[in-house]
Design an enzyme around this catalytic site. Structure first.
Site, PDB file in Angstrom:
ATOM      1  N   ARG A  86       0.833  -1.212   0.000  1.00 41.12           N
ATOM      2  CA  ARG A  86       0.000   0.000   0.000  1.00 41.12           C
ATOM      3  C   ARG A  86       0.869   1.264   0.000  1.00 41.12           C
ATOM      4  O   ARG A  86       0.556   2.242  -0.678  1.00 41.12           O
ATOM      5  CB  ARG A  86      -0.955  -0.020   1.192  1.00 41.12           C
ATOM      6  CG  ARG A  86      -2.015  -1.116   1.041  1.00 41.12           C
ATOM      7  CD  ARG A  86      -2.924  -1.204   2.245  1.00 41.12           C
ATOM      8  NE  ARG A  86      -3.708   0.014   2.441  1.00 41.12           N
ATOM      9  CZ  ARG A  86      -4.743   0.360   1.682  1.00 41.12           C
ATOM     10  NH1 ARG A  86      -5.119  -0.401   0.684  1.00 41.12           N
ATOM     11  NH2 ARG A  86      -5.404   1.463   1.944  1.00 41.12           N
ATOM     12  N   THR A  92      -5.196   6.104  -3.580  1.00 38.50           N
ATOM     13  CA  THR A  92      -6.036   5.597  -4.671  1.00 38.50           C
ATOM     14  C   THR A  92      -6.121   6.589  -5.822  1.00 38.50           C
ATOM     15  O   THR A  92      -6.050   6.206  -6.987  1.00 38.50           O
ATOM     16  CB  THR A  92      -7.463   5.316  -4.141  1.00 38.50           C
ATOM     17  OG1 THR A  92      -7.360   4.420  -3.031  1.00 38.50           O
ATOM     18  CG2 THR A  92      -8.335   4.682  -5.214  1.00 38.50           C
ATOM     19  N   ARG A 103       1.448   5.006  -8.105  1.00 36.03           N
ATOM     20  CA  ARG A 103       0.336   5.742  -8.720  1.00 36.03           C
ATOM     21  C   ARG A 103       0.752   7.154  -9.126  1.00 36.03           C
ATOM     22  O   ARG A 103       0.324   7.654 -10.165  1.00 36.03           O
ATOM     23  CB  ARG A 103      -0.872   5.737  -7.789  1.00 36.03           C
ATOM     24  CG  ARG A 103      -1.587   4.367  -7.816  1.00 36.03           C
ATOM     25  CD  ARG A 103      -2.549   4.250  -6.688  1.00 36.03           C
ATOM     26  NE  ARG A 103      -3.404   3.067  -6.778  1.00 36.03           N
ATOM     27  CZ  ARG A 103      -3.981   2.505  -5.713  1.00 36.03           C
ATOM     28  NH1 ARG A 103      -3.780   3.004  -4.504  1.00 36.03           N
ATOM     29  NH2 ARG A 103      -4.754   1.440  -5.864  1.00 36.03           N
ATOM     30  N   ASN A 113      -5.761   3.776 -12.363  1.00 37.88           N
ATOM     31  CA  ASN A 113      -4.795   4.102 -11.306  1.00 37.88           C
ATOM     32  C   ASN A 113      -3.695   3.057 -11.145  1.00 37.88           C
ATOM     33  O   ASN A 113      -3.122   2.907 -10.070  1.00 37.88           O
ATOM     34  CB  ASN A 113      -5.516   4.413  -9.985  1.00 37.88           C
ATOM     35  CG  ASN A 113      -6.193   3.217  -9.364  1.00 37.88           C
ATOM     36  OD1 ASN A 113      -6.363   2.185 -10.018  1.00 37.88           O
ATOM     37  ND2 ASN A 113      -6.581   3.318  -8.107  1.00 37.88           N
ATOM     38  N   GLU A 127      -8.794 -12.229  -1.509  1.00 41.39           N
ATOM     39  CA  GLU A 127      -8.348 -11.862  -2.859  1.00 41.39           C
ATOM     40  C   GLU A 127      -7.292 -12.836  -3.395  1.00 41.39           C
ATOM     41  O   GLU A 127      -7.306 -13.173  -4.580  1.00 41.39           O
ATOM     42  CB  GLU A 127      -7.812 -10.426  -2.854  1.00 41.39           C
ATOM     43  CG  GLU A 127      -8.928  -9.418  -2.593  1.00 41.39           C
ATOM     44  CD  GLU A 127      -8.469  -7.969  -2.647  1.00 41.39           C
ATOM     45  OE1 GLU A 127      -7.259  -7.713  -2.841  1.00 41.39           O
ATOM     46  OE2 GLU A 127      -9.330  -7.087  -2.506  1.00 41.39           O
TER      47      GLU A 127
HETATM   48  P1  CMP Z   1      -8.824  -0.267  -6.273  1.00 41.13           P
HETATM   49  O1  CMP Z   1      -7.813  -0.291  -5.205  1.00 41.13           O
HETATM   50  O2  CMP Z   1      -8.638  -1.234  -7.387  1.00 41.13           O
HETATM   51  O3  CMP Z   1     -10.270  -0.523  -5.630  1.00 41.13           O
HETATM   52  C1  CMP Z   1     -11.460  -0.053  -6.241  1.00 41.13           C
HETATM   53  C2  CMP Z   1     -11.197   0.896  -7.364  1.00 41.13           C
HETATM   54  O4  CMP Z   1     -12.285   1.721  -7.730  1.00 41.13           O
HETATM   55  C3  CMP Z   1     -10.115   1.874  -6.972  1.00 41.13           C
HETATM   56  O5  CMP Z   1      -8.871   1.195  -6.914  1.00 41.13           O
HETATM   57  C4  CMP Z   1     -10.255   2.944  -8.063  1.00 41.13           C
HETATM   58  O6  CMP Z   1      -9.525   2.625  -9.228  1.00 41.13           O
HETATM   59  C5  CMP Z   1     -11.744   2.863  -8.408  1.00 41.13           C
HETATM   60  N1  CMP Z   1     -12.467   4.061  -7.995  1.00 41.13           N
HETATM   61  C6  CMP Z   1     -13.098   4.932  -8.825  1.00 41.13           C
HETATM   62  N2  CMP Z   1     -13.680   5.925  -8.143  1.00 41.13           N
HETATM   63  C7  CMP Z   1     -13.417   5.693  -6.834  1.00 41.13           C
HETATM   64  C8  CMP Z   1     -13.735   6.393  -5.621  1.00 41.13           C
HETATM   65  N3  CMP Z   1     -14.450   7.512  -5.610  1.00 41.13           N
HETATM   66  N4  CMP Z   1     -13.276   5.867  -4.457  1.00 41.13           N
HETATM   67  C9  CMP Z   1     -12.562   4.720  -4.435  1.00 41.13           C
HETATM   68  N5  CMP Z   1     -12.239   4.015  -5.549  1.00 41.13           N
HETATM   69  C10 CMP Z   1     -12.642   4.512  -6.742  1.00 41.13           C
END
Ligand code: CMP
Length: 140
Positions: A86, A92, A103, A113, A127
């Site tokens: 992480r 994110t 990222r 991302n 997972e």
């Molecule tokens: P990931 O860690 O793969 O888990 C869910 C994914 O949803 C996240 O990364 C983002 O790529 C996508 N995502 C799009 N919009 C949001 C948001 N508002 N909050 C969190 N994840 C989002």
């Protein structure tokens, strides 16, 4: 503790040809690749994997994106692997990700991302076994 966590290099990063650069960051931080495969997810697989987000407004865009091209899925293993992964990924939303994180360096948007990583021991267990059935969560 030695942990295992699931990492997905998403379609944007695979298309950019940076699988190796991203794996090098994991390895450089002391994580080992315990399992890996390049796959093009079906819509059903992507929906099931992200089922926890099914009610979120971004769910359809997320699934559309995750099936838009192949992804590189790995189990990463090492001391504190979940948090270490992480930290390497960064926030994110790449606009909020700290400089030098995966990222910040490779991602374009919150949807595209670059990487996914398990967020806790419980989700790592689910997972890892989703994509690598029968794989132990804890390293030997
Ligand atoms: P990931 O860690 O793969 O888990 C869910 C994914 O949803 C996240 O990364 C983002 O790529 C996508 N995502 C799009 N919009 C949001 C948001 N508002 N909050 C969190 N994840 C989002």
């Amino acid at each position: 503790a030695i942990e295992r966590t699931l990492s997905i290099i998403k379609p944007d990063a695979v298309a950019k040809n940076v699988i190796g650069q991203i794996v090098a960051r994991f390895e450089g931080a002391g994580l080992k690749v315990a399992a890996a495969k390049l796959v093009h997810l079906s819509r059903a697989e992507a929906e099931q994997f992200y089922a926890v987000h099914a009610a979120r407004p971004f769910f359809k865009d997320l699934v559309d994106f995750m099936v838009s091209g192949p992804v590189f899925i790995q189990v990463l293993e090492g001391e504190g692997a979940i948090q270490k992964n992480r930290d390497l990924m960064g926030a994110t939303d790449p606009k909020k990700a700290a400089p030098g994180t995966i990222r910040a360096d490779f991602a374009e948007s919150i949807d595209a991302n670059a990487v996914h990583g398990s967020d806790a021991p419980e989700t790592a267990a689910v997972e890892v076994s989703f994509f690598f059935p029968g794989m132990n969560v804890y390293a030997r």
